[in-house]
Design a protein around this motif. Sequence first.
Motif, PDB file in Angstrom:
ATOM      1  N   GLY A  38      32.733  28.127 -51.203  1.00  0.00           N
ATOM      2  CA  GLY A  38      33.915  27.657 -51.340  1.00  0.00           C
ATOM      3  C   GLY A  38      33.989  26.460 -50.335  1.00  0.00           C
ATOM      4  N   ILE A  39      34.783  26.524 -49.567  1.00  0.00           N
ATOM      5  CA  ILE A  39      34.701  25.005 -48.502  1.00  0.00           C
ATOM      6  C   ILE A  39      34.407  25.694 -46.902  1.00  0.00           C
ATOM      7  N   GLY A  40      34.062  26.947 -47.071  1.00  0.00           N
ATOM      8  CA  GLY A  40      33.704  27.390 -45.571  1.00  0.00           C
ATOM      9  C   GLY A  40      34.564  28.178 -44.849  1.00  0.00           C
ATOM     10  N   SER A  61      31.734  21.880 -57.927  1.00  0.00           N
ATOM     11  CA  SER A  61      31.310  20.626 -57.332  1.00  0.00           C
ATOM     12  C   SER A  61      32.171  19.942 -56.204  1.00  0.00           C
ATOM     13  N   ASP A  62      33.475  20.078 -56.444  1.00  0.00           N
ATOM     14  CA  ASP A  62      34.515  19.781 -55.574  1.00  0.00           C
ATOM     15  C   ASP A  62      34.369  20.593 -54.174  1.00  0.00           C
ATOM     16  N   ALA A  63      34.038  21.868 -54.178  1.00  0.00           N
ATOM     17  CA  ALA A  63      34.070  22.880 -53.205  1.00  0.00           C
ATOM     18  C   ALA A  63      32.828  22.314 -52.277  1.00  0.00           C
ATOM     19  N   ILE A  64      31.823  22.050 -53.181  1.00  0.00           N
ATOM     20  CA  ILE A  64      30.238  21.707 -52.565  1.00  0.00           C
ATOM     21  C   ILE A  64      30.592  20.571 -51.780  1.00  0.00           C
ATOM     22  N   LYS A  65      31.173  19.461 -52.099  1.00  0.00           N
ATOM     23  CA  LYS A  65      31.353  18.173 -51.616  1.00  0.00           C
ATOM     24  C   LYS A  65      32.255  18.370 -50.500  1.00  0.00           C
ATOM     25  N   TYR A  67      32.545  21.195 -48.502  1.00  0.00           N
ATOM     26  CA  TYR A  67      31.593  22.063 -47.734  1.00  0.00           C
ATOM     27  C   TYR A  67      30.542  21.122 -47.104  1.00  0.00           C
ATOM     28  N   GLN A  68      29.731  20.193 -47.604  1.00  0.00           N
ATOM     29  CA  GLN A  68      28.812  19.366 -47.286  1.00  0.00           C
ATOM     30  C   GLN A  68      29.510  18.443 -46.289  1.00  0.00           C
ATOM     31  N   GLN A  69      30.725  17.817 -46.502  1.00  0.00           N
ATOM     32  CA  GLN A  69      31.188  16.772 -45.830  1.00  0.00           C
ATOM     33  C   GLN A  69      31.686  17.528 -44.362  1.00  0.00           C
ATOM     34  N   PHE A  71      30.178  20.567 -42.918  1.00  0.00           N
ATOM     35  CA  PHE A  71      29.401  21.211 -42.217  1.00  0.00           C
ATOM     36  C   PHE A  71      27.847  20.549 -42.048  1.00  0.00           C
ATOM     37  N   LEU A  72      27.576  19.852 -42.889  1.00  0.00           N
ATOM     38  CA  LEU A  72      26.143  19.161 -43.099  1.00  0.00           C
ATOM     39  C   LEU A  72      26.191  17.744 -43.185  1.00  0.00           C
ATOM     40  N   ASN A  73      25.389  17.208 -42.187  1.00  0.00           N
ATOM     41  CA  ASN A  73      24.973  15.604 -42.084  1.00  0.00           C
ATOM     42  C   ASN A  73      23.724  15.475 -41.562  1.00  0.00           C
ATOM     43  N   GLN A  74      23.399  14.244 -41.327  1.00  0.00           N
ATOM     44  CA  GLN A  74      21.919  14.066 -40.656  1.00  0.00           C
ATOM     45  C   GLN A  74      21.692  14.399 -39.552  1.00  0.00           C
ATOM     46  N   TYR A  75      22.632  14.850 -38.719  1.00  0.00           N
ATOM     47  CA  TYR A  75      22.632  15.208 -37.398  1.00  0.00           C
ATOM     48  C   TYR A  75      22.835  16.571 -37.036  1.00  0.00           C
ATOM     49  N   ILE A  76      23.520  17.329 -37.912  1.00  0.00           N
ATOM     50  CA  ILE A  76      23.636  18.887 -37.619  1.00  0.00           C
ATOM     51  C   ILE A  76      23.458  19.498 -38.826  1.00  0.00           C
ATOM     52  N   ASN A  77      22.776  20.790 -38.807  1.00  0.00           N
ATOM     53  CA  ASN A  77      22.704  21.456 -40.228  1.00  0.00           C
ATOM     54  C   ASN A  77      21.982  20.829 -41.294  1.00  0.00           C
ATOM     55  N   ASN A  78      21.168  19.817 -40.932  1.00  0.00           N
ATOM     56  CA  ASN A  78      20.388  19.019 -41.926  1.00  0.00           C
ATOM     57  C   ASN A  78      19.168  19.910 -42.623  1.00  0.00           C
ATOM     58  N   ASP A  79      18.627  21.055 -41.907  1.00  0.00           N
ATOM     59  CA  ASP A  79      17.827  21.735 -42.580  1.00  0.00           C
ATOM     60  C   ASP A  79      18.374  23.024 -43.265  1.00  0.00           C
ATOM     61  N   GLU A  80      19.669  22.891 -43.386  1.00  0.00           N
ATOM     62  CA  GLU A  80      20.447  24.182 -44.429  1.00  0.00           C
ATOM     63  C   GLU A  80      20.125  24.008 -45.673  1.00  0.00           C
ATOM     64  N   LYS A  81      19.867  25.216 -46.341  1.00  0.00           N
ATOM     65  CA  LYS A  81      19.289  25.082 -47.907  1.00  0.00           C
ATOM     66  C   LYS A  81      20.400  25.374 -48.810  1.00  0.00           C
TER      67      LYS A  81
END
Length: 142
Positions: A38-40, A61-65, A67-69, A71-81
Amino acid sequence: MSSQIINSPTKLSFFNLEKPINLQISEYRFTFIDLFAGIGGFRIPLEKLGGKCLGYSEIDSDAIKVYQQNFLNQYINNDEKYLEDITKISELPWQVNLIVGGVPCQPWSVAGKLRGFDDSRGKLWFDAIRIVEKNQPEAFIF
């Protein structure tokens, strides 16, 4: 006086507003994957408890977007799969301590017409159980 402090460039010089602070922890108490992410909702308290999310699964797709915004970016959690659709997950690429997931509830509620296992979303329970059986985490929360 407070406006002088807020507007003072010397007082705020330690902030780098162009780049988020890297809040990665070097040691984690446990690792987990986030199914039906979902959104985390599960992720937030698990990270506060010292968990490290290694991967997540979601198909909306909306939830993924979101979630990624969040929790994930180029500085943190960028290795998460991104693990994609739960029905396509077999063996995880790593051993995790915990598997969590908010299995869709619509098949079991009036919103889903109480169709249970006759609703394709109701059968996702079998995928969640299959992943737990195959990967043998120390614990799971659904």
